[in-house]
Design a protein around this motif. Structure first.
Motif, mmCIF file in Angstrom:
data_model
loop_
_atom_site.group_PDB
_atom_site.id
_atom_site.type_symbol
_atom_site.label_atom_id
_atom_site.label_comp_id
_atom_site.label_asym_id
_atom_site.label_seq_id
_atom_site.Cartn_x
_atom_site.Cartn_y
_atom_site.Cartn_z
ATOM 1 N N ASP A 241 0.829 -1.267 0.098
ATOM 2 C CA ASP A 241 -0.064 -0.016 0.046
ATOM 3 C C ASP A 241 1.155 1.348 0.024
ATOM 4 O O ASP A 241 1.684 1.492 1.056
ATOM 5 C CB ASP A 241 -0.876 0.117 1.267
ATOM 6 N N LEU A 242 0.741 2.202 -0.993
ATOM 7 C CA LEU A 242 1.552 3.310 -1.421
ATOM 8 C C LEU A 242 0.560 4.333 -0.742
ATOM 9 O O LEU A 242 -0.385 4.549 -1.314
ATOM 10 C CB LEU A 242 2.059 3.372 -2.670
ATOM 11 N N ALA A 243 0.851 5.210 0.164
ATOM 12 C CA ALA A 243 0.209 6.071 0.908
ATOM 13 C C ALA A 243 -0.343 7.214 -0.217
ATOM 14 O O ALA A 243 -1.433 7.678 -0.248
ATOM 15 C CB ALA A 243 1.054 6.893 1.792
ATOM 16 N N SER A 244 0.503 7.629 -1.216
ATOM 17 C CA SER A 244 0.108 8.487 -2.216
ATOM 18 C C SER A 244 -0.709 7.844 -3.496
ATOM 19 O O SER A 244 -0.831 8.586 -4.423
ATOM 20 C CB SER A 244 1.206 9.304 -2.772
ATOM 21 N N GLY A 245 -0.598 6.879 -3.452
ATOM 22 C CA GLY A 245 -1.577 6.040 -4.773
ATOM 23 C C GLY A 245 -0.800 4.726 -5.297
ATOM 24 O O GLY A 245 -0.345 3.950 -4.473
ATOM 25 N N THR A 246 -0.494 5.183 -6.594
ATOM 26 C CA THR A 246 0.138 4.281 -7.329
ATOM 27 C C THR A 246 1.703 4.904 -7.762
ATOM 28 O O THR A 246 2.494 4.170 -8.148
ATOM 29 C CB THR A 246 -0.353 3.749 -8.664
ATOM 30 N N LYS A 247 1.843 6.146 -7.466
ATOM 31 C CA LYS A 247 3.190 6.587 -7.799
ATOM 32 C C LYS A 247 3.592 7.727 -6.394
ATOM 33 O O LYS A 247 2.736 8.410 -6.125
ATOM 34 C CB LYS A 247 2.894 7.810 -8.755
ATOM 35 N N ILE B 43 3.263 -6.491 9.587
ATOM 36 C CA ILE B 43 3.177 -5.456 9.000
ATOM 37 C C ILE B 43 4.792 -5.000 8.894
ATOM 38 O O ILE B 43 5.505 -4.852 9.928
ATOM 39 C CB ILE B 43 2.293 -4.414 9.423
ATOM 40 N N VAL B 44 5.177 -4.317 7.740
ATOM 41 C CA VAL B 44 6.417 -3.482 7.866
ATOM 42 C C VAL B 44 6.139 -2.290 7.057
ATOM 43 O O VAL B 44 5.707 -2.383 5.889
ATOM 44 C CB VAL B 44 7.616 -4.604 7.152
ATOM 45 N N GLN B 45 6.629 -1.066 7.837
ATOM 46 C CA GLN B 45 6.275 0.030 7.025
ATOM 47 C C GLN B 45 7.550 0.758 6.747
ATOM 48 O O GLN B 45 8.256 0.928 7.440
ATOM 49 C CB GLN B 45 5.397 1.047 8.327
ATOM 50 N N PHE B 46 7.513 1.378 5.588
ATOM 51 C CA PHE B 46 8.682 1.954 5.081
ATOM 52 C C PHE B 46 8.390 3.708 4.742
ATOM 53 O O PHE B 46 7.479 3.815 3.944
ATOM 54 C CB PHE B 46 9.005 1.552 3.673
ATOM 55 N N VAL B 47 9.199 4.588 5.431
ATOM 56 C CA VAL B 47 8.804 5.906 5.293
ATOM 57 C C VAL B 47 9.980 6.363 4.455
ATOM 58 O O VAL B 47 11.237 6.228 5.061
ATOM 59 C CB VAL B 47 8.533 6.414 6.588
ATOM 60 N N TYR B 48 9.960 6.905 3.278
ATOM 61 C CA TYR B 48 11.043 7.251 2.607
ATOM 62 C C TYR B 48 10.970 8.959 2.315
ATOM 63 O O TYR B 48 10.038 9.537 2.220
ATOM 64 C CB TYR B 48 10.648 6.762 0.752
ATOM 65 N N THR B 49 12.090 9.641 2.275
ATOM 66 C CA THR B 49 12.107 10.835 2.198
ATOM 67 C C THR B 49 12.427 11.160 0.626
ATOM 68 O O THR B 49 12.514 12.421 0.158
ATOM 69 C CB THR B 49 13.248 11.580 2.731
ATOM 70 N N GLY B 50 12.787 10.047 -0.102
ATOM 71 C CA GLY B 50 13.066 10.200 -1.603
ATOM 72 C C GLY B 50 13.113 8.767 -2.285
ATOM 73 O O GLY B 50 13.077 7.919 -1.500
ATOM 74 N N LEU B 51 13.363 8.604 -3.528
ATOM 75 C CA LEU B 51 13.662 7.514 -4.224
ATOM 76 C C LEU B 51 14.912 6.757 -3.466
ATOM 77 O O LEU B 51 15.773 7.282 -3.081
ATOM 78 C CB LEU B 51 13.775 7.715 -5.661
ATOM 79 N N ASN C 163 5.267 10.375 -4.068
ATOM 80 C CA ASN C 163 4.810 11.710 -3.848
ATOM 81 C C ASN C 163 5.430 12.595 -2.836
ATOM 82 O O ASN C 163 4.952 12.157 -1.557
ATOM 83 C CB ASN C 163 3.348 12.167 -4.141
ATOM 84 N N PHE C 164 6.542 13.264 -3.101
ATOM 85 C CA PHE C 164 7.239 13.891 -1.845
ATOM 86 C C PHE C 164 6.805 15.148 -1.677
ATOM 87 O O PHE C 164 7.539 16.050 -0.878
ATOM 88 C CB PHE C 164 8.785 13.554 -1.863
ATOM 89 N N ASN C 165 5.961 15.647 -2.489
ATOM 90 C CA ASN C 165 5.690 17.180 -2.358
ATOM 91 C C ASN C 165 5.084 17.595 -1.075
ATOM 92 O O ASN C 165 5.305 18.550 -0.568
ATOM 93 C CB ASN C 165 4.687 17.560 -3.425
ATOM 94 N N SER C 166 4.235 16.922 -0.483
ATOM 95 C CA SER C 166 3.208 17.526 0.826
ATOM 96 C C SER C 166 4.003 17.755 2.010
ATOM 97 O O SER C 166 4.418 18.638 2.433
ATOM 98 C CB SER C 166 2.168 16.594 1.029
ATOM 99 N N ASP C 167 5.010 16.561 2.468
ATOM 100 C CA ASP C 167 5.710 16.872 3.576
ATOM 101 C C ASP C 167 7.075 16.282 3.545
ATOM 102 O O ASP C 167 7.826 16.021 4.434
ATOM 103 C CB ASP C 167 4.932 16.042 4.866
ATOM 104 N N GLY C 168 7.272 16.055 2.230
ATOM 105 C CA GLY C 168 8.817 15.672 1.894
ATOM 106 C C GLY C 168 8.926 14.093 2.156
ATOM 107 O O GLY C 168 10.045 13.559 2.093
ATOM 108 N N LYS C 169 7.708 13.276 2.416
ATOM 109 C CA LYS C 169 8.031 11.995 2.819
ATOM 110 C C LYS C 169 6.764 11.066 2.004
ATOM 111 O O LYS C 169 5.905 11.607 1.558
ATOM 112 C CB LYS C 169 7.838 11.670 4.252
ATOM 113 N N ASP C 170 7.118 9.861 1.737
ATOM 114 C CA ASP C 170 5.856 8.972 1.421
ATOM 115 C C ASP C 170 5.949 7.687 2.286
ATOM 116 O O ASP C 170 7.077 7.376 2.353
ATOM 117 C CB ASP C 170 5.917 8.845 -0.177
ATOM 118 N N THR C 171 5.084 7.091 2.191
ATOM 119 C CA THR C 171 5.090 5.820 3.029
ATOM 120 C C THR C 171 4.661 4.714 2.189
ATOM 121 O O THR C 171 3.425 4.752 1.558
ATOM 122 C CB THR C 171 4.169 6.065 4.342
#
Length: 288
Positions: free
Chosen positions: A80-86, A117-125, A88-96
């Protein structure tokens, strides 16, 4: 009388020698449990790093990551990508990204059973210089071993002899099944991506790992460990089981109050066999 005393004296000497030899035999240090617990912990947390790459290899959540035979993931997991299928680091600089293996054991492509469950929080690719990935497992088990704690992966860019280098910091625990005890493990290491960076898939990747760790084994013994020659992880399309284990490299492992153990993962052959050398004696172990 003199003869009788001589017999007693000789008997005492032989008894002393016998018990002395027996005591020395009993004191032979053949305990490899601390070394194998360290190997189990580094293997478990290394797999979380592999998942971080697989889950966001090209910035999408495509399901090919689940059914590829060289993936650690599996079709019984969901991504499950928080921003959908692509991303997006624009809002808070992170995606999960959240990887969910379900509440019952899921057989993954590497032959291990996972749940939780394993959660990954990315600040970029994953491949972007400066990207920090924070990995947090929740109710996460591998072959019924509970893996807990946090892991951070920081991209340091490319350099001489490697295509990408990541700094990896772990503070975690492994709880063994069947009341087998708890391993604590903290490490600070570098992971060099030395081959396979130019392709989108990971079945040609080779990694070298260096650094140190410390913790306590399941029996409560504290230890430190230092990688002496790089630990090698290799993905091989002709041998999918190769990705499960370190296939080369040595570690100096020192339990408190005991001599150094040298852990050796072999000469590059894809298998689960390692050795621990203690005081010149070599003991073989199998990685789960």
């Amino acid at each position: 009388m003199k003869f009788f005393r001589l017999v007693i004296f000789v008997g005492v000497i032989f008894s002393a020698l016998f018990f002395s030899c027996k005591k020395n035999q009993e004191q032979v240090d053949n305990d490899t449990s601390s070394a194998t617990d360290n190997s189990l912990a580094q293997q478990s947390f290394n797999d979380l790093g592999t998942m971080a790459d697989e889950a966001l290899r090209n910035g999408t959540s495509n399901i090919y990551k689940l059914d590829n035979p060289n993936s650690v993931l599996s079709t019984c997991a969901t991504i499950d990508l928080a921003s959908g299928t692509k991303v997006n680091f624009n809002s808070d600089g992170k995606d999960t990204i959240t990887v969910n293996f379900g509440s019952t054991n899921c057989l993954c492509n590497d032959g291990r059973y996972r749940r939780g469950i394993v959660q990954f929080v990315y600040t970029g690719l994953y491949r972007t210089l400066g990207t920090v990935i924070t990995v947090t497992p929740t109710n996460y088990y591998v072959n019924d071993y509970a893996v807990q704690g946090t892991k951070t992966v920081t991209n340091n860019g490319s350099g001489n002899g490697y295509q990408l280098r990541h700094t990896i910091v772990v503070n975690g625990t492994i709880i063994k099944p069947n009341n087998g005890g708890t391993i604590t493990w903290s490490s600070n290491r570098t992971r060099d991506w030395v081959s396979g960076d130019t392709t989108l898939m990971w079945d040609d990747d080779v990694y070298h790992i260096n650094g140190n760790a410390n913790g306590t084994s399941a029996n409560g013994t504290s230890f430190t460990s230092t990688i002496i020659s790089p630990l090698v992880r290799k993905f091989d399309p002709a041998n999918p089981t190769c990705k499960k284990y370190f296939i080369q490299g040595t570690i100096d492992h020192i339990p408190t109050g005991k001599p150094t153990r040298t852990i050796d993962f072999g000469n590059g052959t894809c298998d689960n066999i390692g050795t621990v050398t203690v005081n010149g004696n070599v003991y073989t172990f199998q990685m789960p």
